[in-house]
Scaffold this motif. Structure first.
Motif, PDB file in Angstrom:
ATOM      1  N   GLU A  94      21.822  38.868  20.224  1.00 59.29           N
ATOM      2  CA  GLU A  94      21.574  39.649  19.013  1.00 59.29           C
ATOM      3  C   GLU A  94      21.719  41.131  19.335  1.00 59.29           C
ATOM      4  OE1 GLU A  94      17.600  39.278  17.601  1.00 59.29           O
ATOM      5  OE2 GLU A  94      17.945  40.462  15.799  1.00 59.29           O
ATOM      6  N   ASN A  95      22.338  41.875  18.437  1.00 64.94           N
ATOM      7  CA  ASN A  95      22.422  43.313  18.616  1.00 64.94           C
ATOM      8  C   ASN A  95      22.315  43.996  17.255  1.00 64.94           C
ATOM      9  OD1 ASN A  95      25.234  44.172  17.520  1.00 64.94           O
ATOM     10  ND2 ASN A  95      25.705  42.416  18.830  1.00 64.94           N
ATOM     11  N   ILE A  96      21.969  45.272  17.297  1.00 66.58           N
ATOM     12  CA  ILE A  96      21.864  46.081  16.087  1.00 66.58           C
ATOM     13  C   ILE A  96      22.711  47.338  16.292  1.00 66.58           C
ATOM     14  CG2 ILE A  96      20.325  47.247  14.474  1.00 66.58           C
ATOM     15  CD1 ILE A  96      18.063  45.490  15.418  1.00 66.58           C
ATOM     16  N   LYS A  97      23.576  47.628  15.332  1.00 64.33           N
ATOM     17  CA  LYS A  97      24.481  48.765  15.436  1.00 64.33           C
ATOM     18  C   LYS A  97      23.786  50.059  15.035  1.00 64.33           C
ATOM     19  CE  LYS A  97      28.696  46.099  14.550  1.00 64.33           C
ATOM     20  NZ  LYS A  97      29.871  45.913  13.658  1.00 64.33           N
ATOM     21  N   GLY A  98      24.121  51.126  15.761  1.00 62.67           N
ATOM     22  CA  GLY A  98      23.584  52.435  15.441  1.00 62.67           C
ATOM     23  C   GLY A  98      24.356  53.110  14.322  1.00 62.67           C
ATOM     24  N   LYS A  99      23.769  54.196  13.801  1.00 58.63           N
ATOM     25  CA  LYS A  99      24.390  54.953  12.726  1.00 58.63           C
ATOM     26  C   LYS A  99      25.184  56.124  13.305  1.00 58.63           C
ATOM     27  CE  LYS A  99      20.498  54.031   9.597  1.00 58.63           C
ATOM     28  NZ  LYS A  99      19.384  54.665   8.855  1.00 58.63           N
ATOM     29  N   THR A 100      26.304  56.421  12.669  1.00 59.23           N
ATOM     30  CA  THR A 100      27.155  57.515  13.131  1.00 59.23           C
ATOM     31  C   THR A 100      26.394  58.831  13.175  1.00 59.23           C
ATOM     32  OG1 THR A 100      29.086  56.422  12.170  1.00 59.23           O
ATOM     33  CG2 THR A 100      29.303  58.753  12.693  1.00 59.23           C
ATOM     34  N   GLU A 101      25.537  59.083  12.172  1.00 59.69           N
ATOM     35  CA  GLU A 101      24.835  60.372  12.103  1.00 59.69           C
ATOM     36  C   GLU A 101      23.752  60.515  13.168  1.00 59.69           C
ATOM     37  OE1 GLU A 101      23.171  57.911   8.547  1.00 59.69           O
ATOM     38  OE2 GLU A 101      25.012  58.029   9.751  1.00 59.69           O
ATOM     39  N   TYR A 102      23.439  59.441  13.877  1.00 61.47           N
ATOM     40  CA  TYR A 102      22.414  59.522  14.919  1.00 61.47           C
ATOM     41  C   TYR A 102      22.979  59.281  16.326  1.00 61.47           C
ATOM     42  CZ  TYR A 102      18.580  60.144  11.704  1.00 61.47           C
ATOM     43  OH  TYR A 102      17.721  60.680  10.769  1.00 61.47           O
ATOM     44  N   MET A 103      24.298  59.465  16.490  1.00 59.72           N
ATOM     45  CA  MET A 103      24.893  59.308  17.817  1.00 59.72           C
ATOM     46  C   MET A 103      24.345  60.340  18.801  1.00 59.72           C
ATOM     47  SD  MET A 103      26.779  56.642  17.777  1.00 59.72           S
ATOM     48  CE  MET A 103      27.863  56.760  19.192  1.00 59.72           C
ATOM     49  N   GLN A 167      30.794  54.135  18.769  1.00 55.28           N
ATOM     50  CA  GLN A 167      29.799  53.177  18.299  1.00 55.28           C
ATOM     51  C   GLN A 167      28.741  52.945  19.369  1.00 55.28           C
ATOM     52  OE1 GLN A 167      30.672  48.787  17.494  1.00 55.28           O
ATOM     53  NE2 GLN A 167      30.528  49.589  15.406  1.00 55.28           N
ATOM     54  N   PHE A 168      27.511  52.750  18.905  1.00 52.72           N
ATOM     55  CA  PHE A 168      26.390  52.401  19.792  1.00 52.72           C
ATOM     56  C   PHE A 168      25.773  51.106  19.302  1.00 52.72           C
ATOM     57  CE2 PHE A 168      21.853  52.340  20.757  1.00 52.72           C
ATOM     58  CZ  PHE A 168      21.855  52.555  22.136  1.00 52.72           C
ATOM     59  N   LEU A 169      25.499  50.204  20.220  1.00 51.06           N
ATOM     60  CA  LEU A 169      24.842  48.945  19.889  1.00 51.06           C
ATOM     61  C   LEU A 169      23.646  48.756  20.811  1.00 51.06           C
ATOM     62  CD1 LEU A 169      28.226  48.289  19.934  1.00 51.06           C
ATOM     63  CD2 LEU A 169      27.346  46.315  18.726  1.00 51.06           C
ATOM     64  N   ASN A 170      22.544  48.322  20.229  1.00 53.34           N
ATOM     65  CA  ASN A 170      21.348  48.064  21.014  1.00 53.34           C
ATOM     66  C   ASN A 170      21.096  46.563  21.084  1.00 53.34           C
ATOM     67  OD1 ASN A 170      19.446  49.191  22.659  1.00 53.34           O
ATOM     68  ND2 ASN A 170      18.101  49.913  21.038  1.00 53.34           N
ATOM     69  N   TYR A 171      20.688  46.103  22.242  1.00 51.33           N
ATOM     70  CA  TYR A 171      20.384  44.704  22.510  1.00 51.33           C
ATOM     71  C   TYR A 171      18.949  44.625  23.034  1.00 51.33           C
ATOM     72  CZ  TYR A 171      25.490  44.066  22.565  1.00 51.33           C
ATOM     73  OH  TYR A 171      26.827  44.036  22.241  1.00 51.33           O
ATOM     74  N   PRO A 172      18.315  43.467  22.968  1.00 58.23           N
ATOM     75  CA  PRO A 172      17.002  43.346  23.604  1.00 58.23           C
ATOM     76  C   PRO A 172      17.041  43.700  25.089  1.00 58.23           C
ATOM     77  CG  PRO A 172      17.422  41.460  22.194  1.00 58.23           C
ATOM     78  CD  PRO A 172      18.705  42.231  22.257  1.00 58.23           C
ATOM     79  N   SER A 716      14.943  50.971  12.803  1.00 62.41           N
ATOM     80  CA  SER A 716      16.386  51.166  13.037  1.00 62.41           C
ATOM     81  C   SER A 716      16.939  52.372  12.289  1.00 62.41           C
ATOM     82  CB  SER A 716      17.184  49.914  12.651  1.00 62.41           C
ATOM     83  OG  SER A 716      16.974  48.869  13.577  1.00 62.41           O
ATOM     84  N   TYR A 717      16.079  53.252  11.823  1.00 61.97           N
ATOM     85  CA  TYR A 717      16.530  54.424  11.071  1.00 61.97           C
ATOM     86  C   TYR A 717      17.366  55.338  11.965  1.00 61.97           C
ATOM     87  CZ  TYR A 717      16.257  58.188   7.593  1.00 61.97           C
ATOM     88  OH  TYR A 717      16.561  59.148   6.657  1.00 61.97           O
ATOM     89  N   ALA A 718      16.893  55.587  13.179  1.00 62.16           N
ATOM     90  CA  ALA A 718      17.616  56.459  14.101  1.00 62.16           C
ATOM     91  C   ALA A 718      18.083  55.692  15.337  1.00 62.16           C
ATOM     92  CB  ALA A 718      16.747  57.639  14.506  1.00 62.16           C
ATOM     93  N   LEU A 719      17.172  55.042  16.021  1.00 63.41           N
ATOM     94  CA  LEU A 719      17.537  54.188  17.163  1.00 63.41           C
ATOM     95  C   LEU A 719      17.527  52.743  16.702  1.00 63.41           C
ATOM     96  CD1 LEU A 719      18.149  53.683  20.138  1.00 63.41           C
ATOM     97  CD2 LEU A 719      15.680  53.656  20.575  1.00 63.41           C
ATOM     98  N   PRO A 720      18.670  52.071  16.707  1.00 62.21           N
ATOM     99  CA  PRO A 720      18.695  50.678  16.238  1.00 62.21           C
ATOM    100  C   PRO A 720      17.768  49.796  17.059  1.00 62.21           C
ATOM    101  CG  PRO A 720      20.755  51.259  17.374  1.00 62.21           C
ATOM    102  CD  PRO A 720      19.995  52.526  17.165  1.00 62.21           C
TER     103      PRO A 720
END
Length: 845
Positions: A94-103, A167-172, A716-720
């Protein structure tokens, strides 16, 4: 279905839920065991021994010996999967994608020993203020290893720094940045992965040639070395020396050392060598470190992918230790990833919430992961839950009074018990046997603040919950601490009016008289101490603590209630101190342009000036969130509670409750508008969680759920995958007490779990929000038992299915129910006792 079958079935479901393809993980080339172990094609019967001569037997043994060695070689080679297997495993998670404005905002990838903090874009700018600009990078507490790192692609004509990810993706288990290197026809994935319990970091690169023809280039890894000590090390006379380094060709690593201390960092990758060319992507940095680049040439066929591992290790003891860790990580990359996946599977499975709101389930699940990210082990000191990243990566007695309760409710009992042991150890180091619990300690063991008044009672209340959830009898060894803590908090009452004098949770200048949160938590502490005394059969103290709790509750509702404000007071003080605090609050409100606050405060000021106040009195000035703590702990009378909860609704926005109500700004969307570190104007997760607990405790579960949905607005607003300390995007990007804010209202209030693990008993008093018509909480950990609860709502009937691993006593209570149908038997009233492993209930209201 048997319990064992049920457990196996649930494990299968959980694996799927975690999005791990177990077939992919364990797929290996098919090997004919018959061809390996029967090379002579002898006909072998299961029931008969072979009739072979001695020579034949020796020949067969000789062949079998070498065939077995060959089999081991084949098996080992199968374990060394193809280069893409690491990313194949990672891609199943499972992963959650980050937002462009918070890179250009922080990320955290962590293990129990080491973590890395940088920007989601791939940059490593100066971060933090405790050690100014140095709270990011790679930390192996109590030392820092690197300010940061980044890769670079070079050719004769071009170079490109991999520090501007698309792109940034966060995983557990880690985090990933994806770079589109168009000038080279490459796509690069950079995955940060910190193995559990290891002093090192693995940075895995998957490099894809997007061209149809062969592609040749140089791949460079640039490390910004900065070996330095953690905050407060100067108090131990530990200084930061100049960093030096050398290439260790025999080990194929670069080794750096602080020339005044035994601090080392080692890094490298297969076939990498020190770079001859100048680092054109060097970080702007301060300190006594230096940059070092390692490079290798790569040649990729058209559309080919290749994986590169870069290893970073460290030690605060010896060069040998840093090198040993480097070599171990280098040889066990995929095994270490599998181990970490298994660890997070276990976390995911424990107290697993399922509602129809998948995003809410995800928030609940990931806050458990966040908690694990913040677990920090320092072998010389201990292991415990740190407060937050990047600026509070050490241990707090105050924060853990809340956060550990969340760990307990969410099934993370080992982490909770480790944290308790460490906080008590650090408190005794700082405060001796007084019973005072320390507030804040750095990872070098230096205690910065020996403890505010709210810290000790909240910690003792948490300690009782730890015993109730785990049944761990070692906690009873702290009974003397409990009694001393009660004595210590009572001794802080300087004027003898029954209320301790001094600062509580609010850090507002001058707000250190008599605080409502301290008194509310003192009430909660008396109840916890009475419970401890009861288990210890200390009947005299049971009665004494219960009487004190009763009397304090009465005083909270009489001497702390301000009728004209429909609220409990922020504080009690004399008239002169109150006037000074109000005047300072007016200046504060005017400074941040809150004219409504200025007007309200001026009215209060004028009214108090006209009053003849002798001694101390209660005052509502700041509308601080702590005014809601009497409801959080259940000390408020119901009528007053309803009024106070309604009043609190005036001091919120869509993200939750303002820390200080007079700072209210309904139009505020981003907390990051403040240019310097400040909690002025802040909406925080802890006050919002406290409000959710308070509403639920007085039966308002629908309103409690609304507050949790406000918290969800920050998830997940800033850091996914994470929730900031200050909503939605300021302060710490991962915060320990968030698990308290969400897990405690869900588990203890909505599902009504009241554990008594020491006596193999659980009271369950569900009070589900009306929107939760089909929910379940699986694998609830209570002692060594595991309980599953599912509930469905049909009109005025609630249907429950309950299963447990052992035959504990389960007491279900529904005070407003007319009947309970229990395994087919209709029982009048709202209480039933269960003992078997599987039950079905229907509750009619």
């Amino acid at each position: 279905m048997s319990i064992q079958m049920k457990v196996n079935y649930l494990d299968t479901i959980h694996i799927k839920k975690f999005n791990i393809n177990h077939k992919t993980l364990h797929q290996r080339p098919k090997i004919s065991f018959k061809s390996i172990f029967n090379p002579l094609n002898l006909k072998i019967s299961r029931n008969k021994r072979l009739n072979l001569s001695l020579t034949e037997r020796k020949s067969l043994q000789y062949i079998m010996k070498y065939i077995f060695v060959l089999f081991l070689i084949i098996l080992v080679s199968c374990q060394n999967n193809k280069p893409l297997d690491f990313f194949t495993q990672k891609n199943q998670l499972e992963n959650i994608k980050g937002k462009t404005e918070y890179m250009n905002s922080p990320f955290l990838s962590a293990g129990k020993r080491l973590y890395v903090v940088g920007h989601q874009s791939g940059k490593f700018p100066d971060l933090g203020w405790h050690v100014k600009g140095e709270m990011g990078g790679v930390w192996l507490h109590p030392i820092k290893l690197l300010d940061g790192y980044h890769a670079e692609i070079k050719s004769d004509d071009y170079h490109e720094c991999l520090n501007d990810a698309e792109q940034f993706l966060n995983y557990p288990v880690g985090s990933e940045q994806i770079f589109n290197v168009k000038n080279f026809g490459l796509k690069v994935s950079q995955f940060h992965f910190v193995p559990e319990n290891e002093n090192g970091l693995i940075v895995a690169y998957q490099i894809e040639n997007t061209l149809n023809e062969e592609n040749q280039f140089q791949f460079t890894f640039n490390a910004a070395i900065d070996l330095r000590p953690v905050w407060l090390s100067d108090s131990l006379n530990i200084g930061d020396g100049q960093d030096e380094g050398e290439w260790k060709g025999r080990n194929n690593i670069y080794l750096a050392k602080d020339n005044q201390n035994s601090w080392f960092t080692a890094f490298g990758g297969k076939d990498f060598k020190p770079s001859d060319s100048e680092n054109s992507c060097q970080l702007q940095r301060s300190g006594k470190g230096f940059g070092q680049a390692l490079s290798k040439s790569l040649r990729l066929k058209g559309n080919e992918k290749q994986t590169i591992y870069f290893i970073i290790s460290g030690s605060d003891e010896s060069e040998k230790s840093a090198i040993k860790t480097f070599q171990y990580l280098s040889g066990n990359v995929e095994q270490l990833l599998n181990q970490k996946i298994a660890k997070y599977q276990k976390i995911e499975q424990s107290t697993n919430l399922k509602t129809k709101d998948k995003e809410f389930n995800q928030m609940f699940r990931w806050l458990k992961y966040n908690s694990e990210w913040l677990m920090q082990e320092v072998p010389e000191i201990g292991t415990g839950l740190t407060a937050g990243s990047p600026d509070y990566p050490w241990w707090f007695g105050t924060d853990n009074g809340y956060a550990v309760q969340g760990l307990l409710a969410s099934g993370m009992h080992d982490q909770a018990l480790q944290t308790i042991d460490l906080i008590i150890k650090l408190s005794e180091k700082a405060n001796g046997s007084t019973g005072q619990i320390m507030h804040e300690a750095s990872t070098n063991g230096v205690v910065f603040n020996p403890g505010n008044l709210n810290t000790t009672p909240k910690f003792i209340s948490m300690l009782w919950k730890a015993f109730a959830w785990t049944g761990d009898k070692r906690i009873l060894d702290h009974y003397e601490l409990v009694k001393k803590s009660v004595d210590w908090i009572e001794a802080q009452d300087q004027d003898g009016n029954g209320y301790p004098d001094g600062a509580g949770m609010m850090e507002i200048h001058g707000l250190d008289s008599e605080m409502i949160d301290v008194v509310a938590y003192q009430y909660e502490m008396y109840l916890a101490a009475a419970n401890f005394a009861k288990v210890q059969n200390d009947k005299v103290l049971v009665d004494e603590y219960l009487v004190k709790a009763k009397n304090l509750k009465m005083k909270i509702n009489s001497e702390w209630w301000v009728d004209e404000s429909n609220s409990y007071a922020d504080f009690r003080s004399d008239k002169l101190a109150a006037l000074q605090l109000i005047e300072e609050a007016i200046i504060r409100a005017d400074t941040i342009n809150k004219p409504w606050s200025v007007e309200e405060l001026q009215t209060i000021l004028d009214n108090i000036k006209r009053q003849d106040i002798k001694g101390t009195a209660p005052f509502v000035v700041h509308h601080n969130w702590i005014m809601n703590t009497p409801m959080e702990v259940g000390a408020a009378d119901r009528e007053k509670a309803e009024k106070a909860l309604n009043t609190a609704e005036n001091y919120q926005n869509r993200f939750g409750i303002f820390v200080t109500g007079i700072d209210r700004d309904e139009e505020q969307e981003k907390a990051s508008k403040w240019k310097s570190f400040s909690y002025v104007g802040a909406v925080m997760t802890l006050p919002t969680g406290v409000q959710a607990i308070a509403e639920a405790k007085y039966g308002n579960t629908d309103r409690a759920l609304e507050y949790l949905k406000m918290l969800q607005n920050s998830f997940s607003y800033a850091l996914p995958g994470s929730m900031y300390e200050v909503s939605p995007d300021f302060g710490m990007m991962a915060q320990a007490w968030n698990i308290y804010a969400v897990a405690v209202p869900v588990v203890e209030e909505f599902f009504g779990i009241q554990p008594k693990a020491w006596k193999n008993e659980v009271i369950i008093k569900p009070n589900l929000p009306t929107k939760w018509t089909d929910v379940s909480l699986e694998n609830i950990m209570i002692g060594n038992n595991r309980i599953d609860i599912s509930a469905k709502r049909v009109n005025n009937i609630l249907e429950f299915r309950i299963s447990q691993l052992y035959n504990w006593k389960l007491i279900f209570e529904f005070p407003e129910a007319n009947h309970i149908i229990y395994d087919g038997n209709k029982i009048k009233g709202g209480k039933v006792e269960l003992y078997d492993r599987l039950h079905n209930l229907k509750v009619e209201f």
